[in-house]
Design a protein around this motif. Structure first.
Motif, mmCIF file in Angstrom:
data_model
loop_
_atom_site.group_PDB
_atom_site.id
_atom_site.type_symbol
_atom_site.label_atom_id
_atom_site.label_comp_id
_atom_site.label_asym_id
_atom_site.label_seq_id
_atom_site.Cartn_x
_atom_site.Cartn_y
_atom_site.Cartn_z
ATOM 1 N N VAL A 118 0.709 -1.228 0.092
ATOM 2 C CA VAL A 118 -0.063 -0.030 -0.022
ATOM 3 C C VAL A 118 0.836 1.249 -0.092
ATOM 4 C CG1 VAL A 118 -1.502 1.258 1.352
ATOM 5 C CG2 VAL A 118 -1.960 -1.058 1.198
ATOM 6 N N SER A 119 2.104 1.227 0.864
ATOM 7 C CA SER A 119 2.823 2.307 0.825
ATOM 8 C C SER A 119 3.355 2.749 -0.408
ATOM 9 C CB SER A 119 3.543 2.154 1.865
ATOM 10 O OG SER A 119 4.663 3.011 2.084
ATOM 11 N N GLN A 120 4.141 1.485 -1.029
ATOM 12 C CA GLN A 120 4.560 1.840 -2.376
ATOM 13 C C GLN A 120 3.515 2.321 -3.190
ATOM 14 O OE1 GLN A 120 7.367 -1.013 -4.138
ATOM 15 N NE2 GLN A 120 7.308 -2.275 -2.250
ATOM 16 N N ALA A 121 2.318 1.821 -3.344
ATOM 17 C CA ALA A 121 1.367 2.119 -4.402
ATOM 18 C C ALA A 121 0.949 3.614 -4.070
ATOM 19 C CB ALA A 121 0.146 1.356 -4.245
ATOM 20 N N LEU A 122 0.772 4.242 -2.966
ATOM 21 C CA LEU A 122 0.436 5.378 -2.737
ATOM 22 C C LEU A 122 1.782 6.539 -3.094
ATOM 23 C CD1 LEU A 122 -0.725 5.165 1.057
ATOM 24 C CD2 LEU A 122 -2.021 5.736 -0.884
ATOM 25 N N ASN A 123 3.025 6.007 -2.875
ATOM 26 C CA ASN A 123 4.078 6.714 -3.347
ATOM 27 C C ASN A 123 3.979 6.974 -5.060
ATOM 28 O OD1 ASN A 123 6.841 7.233 -4.576
ATOM 29 N ND2 ASN A 123 7.281 6.692 -2.537
ATOM 30 N N MET A 124 3.527 5.752 -5.529
ATOM 31 C CA MET A 124 3.512 5.922 -7.102
ATOM 32 C C MET A 124 2.492 7.094 -7.534
ATOM 33 S SD MET A 124 5.855 4.399 -8.368
ATOM 34 C CE MET A 124 7.084 4.749 -7.052
ATOM 35 N N ILE A 125 1.281 6.649 -6.801
ATOM 36 C CA ILE A 125 0.172 7.559 -7.357
ATOM 37 C C ILE A 125 0.357 9.000 -7.089
ATOM 38 C CG2 ILE A 125 -2.204 8.117 -6.792
ATOM 39 C CD1 ILE A 125 -2.683 5.121 -5.783
ATOM 40 N N GLY A 126 0.952 9.414 -5.866
ATOM 41 C CA GLY A 126 1.067 10.610 -5.491
ATOM 42 C C GLY A 126 1.953 11.330 -6.388
ATOM 43 N N THR A 127 3.319 10.537 -6.693
ATOM 44 C CA THR A 127 4.378 11.094 -7.569
ATOM 45 C C THR A 127 3.680 11.619 -9.054
ATOM 46 O OG1 THR A 127 5.961 9.989 -6.374
ATOM 47 C CG2 THR A 127 6.554 10.975 -8.411
ATOM 48 N N SER A 128 2.948 10.772 -9.465
ATOM 49 C CA SER A 128 2.171 10.890 -10.840
ATOM 50 C C SER A 128 1.311 12.189 -10.717
ATOM 51 C CB SER A 128 1.467 9.608 -11.344
ATOM 52 O OG SER A 128 2.446 8.798 -11.755
ATOM 53 N N HIS A 129 0.512 12.349 -9.547
ATOM 54 C CA HIS A 129 -0.162 13.466 -9.367
ATOM 55 C C HIS A 129 0.558 14.756 -9.314
ATOM 56 C CE1 HIS A 129 -4.098 11.886 -9.256
ATOM 57 N NE2 HIS A 129 -3.939 10.910 -8.160
ATOM 58 N N LEU A 130 1.721 14.693 -8.832
ATOM 59 C CA LEU A 130 2.530 15.892 -8.791
ATOM 60 C C LEU A 130 2.899 16.125 -10.046
ATOM 61 C CD1 LEU A 130 5.158 15.469 -5.975
ATOM 62 C CD2 LEU A 130 3.389 16.935 -6.220
ATOM 63 N N MET A 131 3.183 15.298 -10.689
ATOM 64 C CA MET A 131 4.078 15.484 -12.239
ATOM 65 C C MET A 131 3.031 15.931 -13.070
ATOM 66 S SD MET A 131 7.098 15.121 -11.640
ATOM 67 C CE MET A 131 7.915 14.527 -10.471
ATOM 68 N N ALA A 132 1.599 15.706 -12.800
ATOM 69 C CA ALA A 132 0.549 16.190 -13.692
ATOM 70 C C ALA A 132 0.400 17.528 -13.368
ATOM 71 C CB ALA A 132 -0.637 15.105 -13.529
ATOM 72 N N GLY A 133 0.989 18.046 -12.331
ATOM 73 C CA GLY A 133 0.467 19.534 -11.694
ATOM 74 C C GLY A 133 -0.477 19.567 -10.766
ATOM 75 N N GLU A 134 -0.852 18.230 -10.322
ATOM 76 C CA GLU A 134 -1.900 18.066 -9.095
ATOM 77 C C GLU A 134 -1.249 18.140 -7.930
ATOM 78 O OE1 GLU A 134 -5.458 17.472 -9.232
ATOM 79 O OE2 GLU A 134 -5.550 16.934 -11.426
ATOM 80 N N ILE A 135 -0.711 19.396 -7.610
ATOM 81 C CA ILE A 135 0.333 19.367 -6.380
ATOM 82 C C ILE A 135 -0.323 18.935 -4.950
ATOM 83 C CG2 ILE A 135 1.695 20.858 -5.015
ATOM 84 C CD1 ILE A 135 2.534 20.656 -8.042
ATOM 85 N N ASP A 136 -1.392 19.501 -4.590
ATOM 86 C CA ASP A 136 -2.048 19.357 -3.141
ATOM 87 C C ASP A 136 -2.345 17.834 -3.084
ATOM 88 O OD1 ASP A 136 -1.492 21.840 -2.624
ATOM 89 O OD2 ASP A 136 -3.667 22.445 -2.908
ATOM 90 N N ARG A 137 -2.931 17.062 -4.329
ATOM 91 C CA ARG A 137 -3.230 16.075 -4.374
ATOM 92 C C ARG A 137 -1.900 14.812 -4.315
ATOM 93 N NH1 ARG A 137 -7.384 13.202 -8.473
ATOM 94 N NH2 ARG A 137 -8.885 14.459 -7.796
ATOM 95 N N GLY A 138 -0.962 15.194 -4.902
ATOM 96 C CA GLY A 138 0.342 14.596 -5.071
ATOM 97 C C GLY A 138 0.880 14.547 -3.600
ATOM 98 N N ILE A 139 1.043 15.724 -2.850
ATOM 99 C CA ILE A 139 1.561 15.762 -1.721
ATOM 100 C C ILE A 139 0.862 14.802 -0.679
ATOM 101 C CG2 ILE A 139 1.923 17.372 0.190
ATOM 102 C CD1 ILE A 139 2.528 19.581 -1.597
ATOM 103 N N GLY A 140 -0.483 14.917 -0.732
ATOM 104 C CA GLY A 140 -1.304 14.085 0.185
ATOM 105 C C GLY A 140 -1.147 12.551 0.036
ATOM 106 N N TYR A 141 -1.227 11.891 -1.146
ATOM 107 C CA TYR A 141 -0.726 10.732 -1.256
ATOM 108 C C TYR A 141 0.564 10.284 -0.876
ATOM 109 C CZ TYR A 141 -4.644 9.198 -4.070
ATOM 110 O OH TYR A 141 -5.948 8.576 -4.389
ATOM 111 N N LEU A 142 1.628 11.266 -1.234
ATOM 112 C CA LEU A 142 3.010 11.010 -0.613
ATOM 113 C C LEU A 142 3.360 11.105 0.887
ATOM 114 C CD1 LEU A 142 4.744 12.516 -3.557
ATOM 115 C CD2 LEU A 142 5.163 10.143 -3.005
ATOM 116 N N LEU A 143 2.353 11.901 1.604
ATOM 117 C CA LEU A 143 2.626 11.995 3.050
ATOM 118 C C LEU A 143 1.802 10.587 3.597
ATOM 119 C CD1 LEU A 143 1.653 15.722 3.949
ATOM 120 C CD2 LEU A 143 4.065 14.445 4.080
ATOM 121 N N ARG A 144 0.643 10.112 2.999
ATOM 122 C CA ARG A 144 0.351 9.109 3.552
ATOM 123 C C ARG A 144 1.319 7.884 3.450
ATOM 124 N NH1 ARG A 144 -5.005 8.213 0.402
ATOM 125 N NH2 ARG A 144 -5.021 5.953 1.412
ATOM 126 N N SER A 145 1.947 7.679 2.210
ATOM 127 C CA SER A 145 2.789 6.817 2.169
ATOM 128 C C SER A 145 3.904 6.719 3.087
ATOM 129 C CB SER A 145 3.458 6.743 0.679
ATOM 130 O OG SER A 145 4.268 6.140 0.485
#
Lengths: 98, 840
Positions: B477-504
């Motif tokens: 789960v932690s790895q998956a959250l990391n991947m999802i968050g990073t891809s959101h970041l790179m799409a410019g979805e900054i807050d969402r990306g940070i949220g996933y990565l912090l959960r990871s």
């Protein structure tokens, strides 16, 4: 170490100011002797003041910037020297008096 | 023992280091030049700890520290801490033959190099400098420690002609001839003198053999036995193996060929052991190995057992010990040794079932992948895959395909990586979802993320997340959250990306998995940097670096992004200095460091731009990923523009543009569009590019400048204002460019202003620079807290920096303000009004 030409145009109001700068430059140069070596300088007549063209050896352009910043010297441009052709010895230095 | 000649200076250096304390000294020199003799002479009358590395393809992890008596059950960091504690009691450690050190021991040296400063200890590590080439693991450690103040190297030179003559004189030998032959190699010289043959032996080996011939035949046979034991041969072992020959030990010791060390017997020099071993008949050697194996089997070290099992040609014993030794080595992070043990087991695996062999191959593939031996890893994994396929075990086959796909990425074999990943998913989807499938999805998500296919990255990450959650696999789960968050970041979805990565990261904390925490923090730092969220990026980069430094994890990638962030925030000195300190590193962190340095040089108009940006491009090309290529081409286009080369500006920008558009990368597409537009080769850009660039392309320079300033990019803000029609705004831009030392941009703007007839101020004199002490923004932050009476540890906590970083800042502040104490710094600062200055 590579050789660089450093332009410091209109860096100082007077020869006296330049001499103070030269003293700082020497002191800082000694502190950074692994990264920078002052070879010689030509003092430029600039009408309202003096400038210099300096020949240095340095490990990188950043070392020249760091030295200039530490010794409070202006830098207009840094150019890397590809080769040296010496035709005659430098003319006798004149003492700078204010 | 020969008299020690020409070593007074070196001994004095060692003594100075001992008195000073807190030093790790590498003592280099060729084999036989006299490193050990020097160190022995130095430690003769002093209490000291001793450890030696063994000349084995598969040394025991932490081997030398076993001799020292430190608890080696743990990770390298823990062993280093235990060792430092031991050094408080006995502050002198000699580590012999570090060129043979196993990976775990090298990790301990890394930690020692960084932590020994401030202790009273001296650690001497001898090594053969001529055998440590650029690929050698010890060379990499030496490179990493090159900047550590507590670490230095000395080198033991060969003996001069005078010294050799002095040694030869009492033997009535021809010093000149001996010097010519030996080039002053101390061991070679003493062997020749001891052999006392009429004709001089042509090689060191000949000299050793000639000297051995002077022994009685039985004593000579005992040498054979001892030569087959690479490490120290224990007395009980020799008694068990050598039989009656052991009675000749006294003779061998008296002759000086062998010597006693602790509870065992060793050759006077490893060169001598190798020479004797090389002439033991193969049958005899095998028999000796077999006897040693039996003697050690009652409880010897498995790495040692595996060595003798192979020497005895006993495949069953190899298979008993080598895989176990490999597992232990891997657990101690000695991955090179683990890989070598698996390779050894594989050499003897003909009797194994296909299934057992496939497992060994998969394990070998894993260890070689960790050590970066990609070709070997790929070969083993492909072989394992083929065996699992024949065995009709698609679950294991699929799992290895997923792992293989990651191994293909490092050398840039992207197409094969894609195929391997696809294949793993095909196979694993036929089974009920398990950890293997979650990992395979995550691997695919990782590849999509690397390629900046952000929507697909999120999609695959979500799939991995669903499987891992259903399994209760928190690590997955932690790895998956990391991947999802990073891809959101790179799409410019900054807050969402940070949220996933912090959960990871949070999940990593609850699992107490430091790798997961570190990975999430690192992704936040570098990802936000790539998205020009500079303030946040900097916060997370510092957090990642502090977290990793405490645990001795690698920080270079985050450091390289920190260098880039410094540059983009206008701190060019800091950015360039940090970037340069990283250039000893290889691979991806090097690319970003080179870009940071290239940008600074180009913006200052300094020389040396092409050399760094050319190298960055060469390094970025094999991977072919936008995250590197887009960054490199943007920097190259900027550099070309600043030298006034329009044609090349277009060329460089265009080289990266189609990929940036395809991946919808806001910032790379924005910057690459901007440079083409500047050079008048672009009519239109998409409307989704990053806001500041879009505004500039629309001619709304004032708003663009505000947008840049909001991101704390002073250079970019000034560059936007310089494009204004308003002379006042242009003059404001010129002031900022002068302050930054942006030579080419300032010169171009001056010319433009002069052409319009404006009165243009001259460039700044040094005395009008940013602040009188020339302190950086970060140093000002630190100084404010120091002046408020805070201790370094508190400063570190408050600014989210490592205490070591704060130490560096404080010493820089003292130097720049030319004061000696913190109190004086505070006084000087308030005098200069520094404390009132706010961040620019």
């Amino acid at each position: 170490m590579e050789t660089y030409v450093i332009l410091r145009r209109r860096g100082w109001q007077s020869g006296e100011e330049l001499q103070e700068a030269a003293a700082r430059s020497t002191a800082e140069g000694e502190r950074m002797s692994e990264d920078i070596r002052w070879i010689r300088s030509y003092v430029l007549e600039e009408g309202d003041g003096v400038g210099t063209v300096c020949i240095y050896q340095a490990s990188s352009p950043e070392a020249i910037r760091a030295h200039a910043s530490a010794a409070n010297l202006p830098v207009d441009e840094i150019v890397r020297v590809a080769d040296t052709v010496v035709v005659r010895a430098d003319p006798q230095p004149a003492t700078i008096e204010s | 023992m020969t008299e020690l000649l020409e070593r007074e200076d070196l001994l004095a250096q060692l003594e100075a280091a001992r008195v000073e304390g807190g030093r790790l000294l590498f003592v280099g020199g060729e084999a036989g030049v006299g490193k050990t003799s020097l160190v022995r002479a130095f430690t003769a009358a002093k209490p000291a700890l001793h450890g030696s590395c063994e000349n084995l393809a598969t040394p025991t992890p932490f081997g030398p520290f076993l001799d020292v008596g430190v608890d080696i059950g743990g990770e390298p960091r823990q062993v280093a801490v235990a060792l430092l504690r031991e050094l408080e009691r006995t502050p002198l450690l000699v580590l012999e033959d570090a060129h043979w050190a196993d990976g775990a021991t090298l990790d301990v040296l890394r930690v020692l190099g960084r932590r020994i400063d401030g202790t009273a200890a001296l650690v001497l590590a001898t090594y053969r400098d001529d055998e440590v080439d650029s690929e050698h693991p010890l060379r990499i450690v030496l490179g990493e420690l090159a900047s550590a103040a507590a670490v230095s190297r000395i080198s033991v030179p060969r003996l001069s002609f005078d010294a050799v003559r002095k040694l030869a004189e009492p033997h009535g030998a021809d010093g000149r001839a001996i010097h010519r032959l030996t080039c002053g190699n101390a061991f070679y010289v003493t062997e020749i003198l001891a052999a006392a043959e009429s004709s001089l032996p042509e090689t060191v080996r000949d000299a050793v053999l000639a000297r051995a011939k002077t022994l009685e035949p039985a004593a000579r046979r005992l040498l054979d036995v001892v030569s087959v034991v690479p490490s120290r041969a224990e007395l009980w072992l020799l008694e068990a193996v050598a039989g009656d020959l052991i009675e000749r030990l006294g003779e061998c010791l008296a002759s000086g060929v062998l010597r006693e060390e602790d509870d065992g017997i060793v050759f006077r020099h490893e060169l001598a052991r190798l020479a004797i071993e090389s002439v033991v008949a193969p049958d005899r050697r095998r028999e000796l190995h077999a006897r040693i194996l039996i003697a050690l089997e009652s409880g010897g070290d498995v790495a040692r057992l595996a060595h003798h099992a192979e020497g005895a040609g006993d495949s069953a014993a190899v298979l008993r010990y080598a895989p176990e030794a490999a597992r232990r080595a891997a657990a101690a992070s000695a991955h090179l040794q683990a890989a070598a043990q698996y390779a050894r087991a594989l050499r003897h695996s003909s009797s194994l079932s296909s299934f057992e062999r496939a497992d060994l191959l998969a394990a070998h593939g894993r260890e070689t992948s960790v050590t970066g031996n990609h070709d070997a890893s790929i070969a083993s994994r492909l072989e394992a895959i083929e065996l699992y396929r024949q065995l009709e075990d698609p679950l294991r086959e699929g799992d290895v395909w997923a792992r293989l796909s990651l191994t293909y990425i490092a050398p840039g074999r992207n197409a094969e990586a894609e195929r391997a990943s696809t294949r793993s998913i095909e196979l694993l989807e036929k089974f009920p979802p398990g950890r293997e499938l979650a990992n395979a999805y995550c691997t695919q998500a990782y590849m999509r993320m690397l390629s900046r296919d952000n929507a697909a990255g999120v999609e695959w990450g979500e799939k991995a997340l669903t499987v891992a959650e259903a399994l209760g696999d928190d690590d997955g789960v932690s790895q998956a959250l990391n991947m999802i968050g990073t891809s959101h970041l790179m799409a410019g979805e900054i807050d969402r990306g940070i949220g996933y990565l912090l959960r990871s990261a949070d999940l990593g904390r609850s699992l107490q998995d430091e790798n997961r925490i570190s990975s999430a923090l690192g992704m936040l730092g570098s990802g936000l940097g790539e998205m020009y969220e500079l303030e946040l990026a900097e916060k997370f980069l510092h957090e990642h670096i502090a977290f990793s430094e405490e645990r001795d994890f690698v920080t270079s990638y985050s450091q390289s992004w920190l260098a880039a962030v410094h540059v983009y925030r206008g701190r060019w000195d800091e950015g360039a200095a940090l970037a340069k300190s990283l250039l000893a590193d290889t691979a991806i962190s090097r690319i970003t460091a080179l870009i940071a340095l290239g940008r600074v040089r180009a913006r200052r108009g300094d020389p040396g731009v092409a050399e760094v940006l050319d190298e960055a491009l060469e390094l970025a090309k094999p991977g072919g990923h936008l995250q590197r290529l887009g960054h490199v081409y943007a920097a190259r286009a900027e550099a070309a523009w600043l030298t006034g080369d329009r044609e090349r500006t277009v060329e460089e920008a265009h080289a990266g543009y189609p990929l940036a558009i395809e991946k919808r990368h806001l910032w790379f597409a924005g910057e690459l569009a901007y440079w083409q537009w500047k050079a008048s080769s672009l009519q239109e850009a998409p409307d989704w590019i990053a806001e500041p660039y879009r505004l500039q392309l629309e001619g709304r320079v004032r708003e663009a400048a505000d947008a840049w300033r909001a991101r704390d990019c002073p250079y970019e803000a000034a560059r936007a204002l310089a494009e204004s029609d308003d002379v006042e705004l242009q003059l404001a831009a010129l002031r900022e460019l002068d302050l930054l030392g942006a030579g080419p941009a300032a010169t171009a703007l001056r010319r433009a202003l002069q052409a319009r007839g404006a009165t243009v101020p001259r460039g700044p004199r040094p005395s009008t620079r940013a602040n009188p002490g020339e302190l950086t923004t970060r140093e000002l932050d630190v100084l404010r807290l120091v002046a408020a009476g805070k201790r370094n540890a508190d400063v570190a906590a408050e600014l989210v920096l490592s205490p070591r970083t704060v130490d560096h800042h404080v010493s820089a502040i003292l130097r720049k303000l030319q004061v000696r104490t913190r109190g004086e710094a505070a006084a000087a600062a308030s005098e200069l009004g520094l404390l009132l200055l706010q961040d620019r």
